[in-house]
Write a protein that holds these residues in place. Structure first.
Motif, PDB file in Angstrom:
ATOM      1  N   GLY A 101      31.320  29.788  37.280  1.00 27.20           N
ATOM      2  CA  GLY A 101      31.362  30.598  39.056  1.00 27.20           C
ATOM      3  C   GLY A 101      32.712  29.927  39.188  1.00 27.20           C
ATOM      4  O   GLY A 101      32.546  29.262  39.397  1.00 27.20           O
ATOM      5  N   GLY A 102      33.474  30.836  38.931  1.00 30.40           N
ATOM      6  CA  GLY A 102      34.867  31.079  39.912  1.00 30.40           C
ATOM      7  C   GLY A 102      35.330  31.046  41.613  1.00 30.40           C
ATOM      8  O   GLY A 102      36.462  31.258  41.357  1.00 30.40           O
ATOM      9  N   ASN A 103      34.175  31.521  42.138  1.00 29.68           N
ATOM     10  CA  ASN A 103      34.353  31.588  43.100  1.00 29.68           C
ATOM     11  C   ASN A 103      34.862  30.921  43.536  1.00 29.68           C
ATOM     12  O   ASN A 103      35.482  29.550  43.472  1.00 29.68           O
ATOM     13  CB  ASN A 103      33.210  32.296  43.629  1.00 29.68           C
TER      14      ASN A 103
ATOM     15  N   GLY B 274      33.506  27.477  43.452  1.00 24.64           N
ATOM     16  CA  GLY B 274      33.313  26.503  42.014  1.00 24.64           C
ATOM     17  C   GLY B 274      34.909  26.075  41.971  1.00 24.64           C
ATOM     18  O   GLY B 274      35.084  25.298  41.555  1.00 24.64           O
TER      19      GLY B 274
ATOM     20  N   GLU C   6      33.107  32.550  34.074  1.00 28.52           N
ATOM     21  CA  GLU C   6      33.664  33.666  35.181  1.00 28.52           C
ATOM     22  C   GLU C   6      34.146  34.673  34.234  1.00 28.52           C
ATOM     23  O   GLU C   6      35.009  34.603  32.932  1.00 28.52           O
ATOM     24  CB  GLU C   6      34.919  32.508  35.761  1.00 28.52           C
TER      25      GLU C   6
ATOM     26  N   ASP D  71      35.595  37.770  36.281  1.00 28.13           N
ATOM     27  CA  ASP D  71      35.927  37.635  36.846  1.00 28.13           C
ATOM     28  C   ASP D  71      38.113  37.139  36.420  1.00 28.13           C
ATOM     29  O   ASP D  71      37.847  35.701  36.984  1.00 28.13           O
ATOM     30  CB  ASP D  71      35.943  38.538  38.202  1.00 28.13           C
TER      31      ASP D  71
ATOM     32  N   THR E  93      39.522  35.698  40.824  1.00 29.78           N
ATOM     33  CA  THR E  93      38.925  34.426  40.833  1.00 29.78           C
ATOM     34  C   THR E  93      39.317  32.889  41.199  1.00 29.78           C
ATOM     35  O   THR E  93      40.273  32.280  40.581  1.00 29.78           O
ATOM     36  CB  THR E  93      37.841  33.946  40.462  1.00 29.78           C
TER      37      THR E  93
ATOM     38  N   ASP F 239      34.542  33.471  29.463  1.00 27.25           N
ATOM     39  CA  ASP F 239      33.440  34.657  30.048  1.00 27.25           C
ATOM     40  C   ASP F 239      31.844  35.346  29.422  1.00 27.25           C
ATOM     41  O   ASP F 239      31.496  35.946  29.244  1.00 27.25           O
ATOM     42  CB  ASP F 239      33.793  36.358  29.548  1.00 27.25           C
TER      43      ASP F 239
ATOM     44  N   THR G 147      27.311  30.559  40.804  1.00 29.15           N
ATOM     45  CA  THR G 147      28.095  31.430  40.708  1.00 29.15           C
ATOM     46  C   THR G 147      26.658  32.351  41.435  1.00 29.15           C
ATOM     47  O   THR G 147      27.517  33.844  41.788  1.00 29.15           O
ATOM     48  CB  THR G 147      27.024  32.317  39.229  1.00 29.15           C
TER      49      THR G 147
END
Length: 75
Positions: A8-10, A13, A33, A35, A38, A53, A71
């Motif tokens: 998770g690169g949000n 993350g 991730e 996306d 992010t 990915d 995530t």
């Protein structure tokens, strides 16, 4: 040293990456991730951390001991 990956690169993350990066007993080996825009992906690129990915590719390539899932997806 513990090999750690982040799923998770949000914003969560990127926060976990920032906290763990300063720990001398942790080696950040990868980020999962899909996306590429992010905050976590931007930081990973800046810090030279590999980005994947595909979670299976991350696990088999960099072989982390721990993967922290931020995530928001429980699967």
């Amino acid at each position: 040293m513990v090999k750690l990956a982040i799923a998770g690169g949000n914003i969560a993350g990127s926060t976990v990456m920032s906290m763990m990066r300063g720990d001398p007993d942790i080696l950040l080996v990868g980020v999962f991730e899909r996306d590429t825009e992010t905050p976590g992906v931007v930081l990973a690129q800046k810090w030279g951390i590999r980005i994947f990915d595909d979670i299976a590719a991350l696990a088999s390539t960099v072989r982390p001991e721990i993967i922290i899932n931020v995530t928001g997806d429980i699967k």
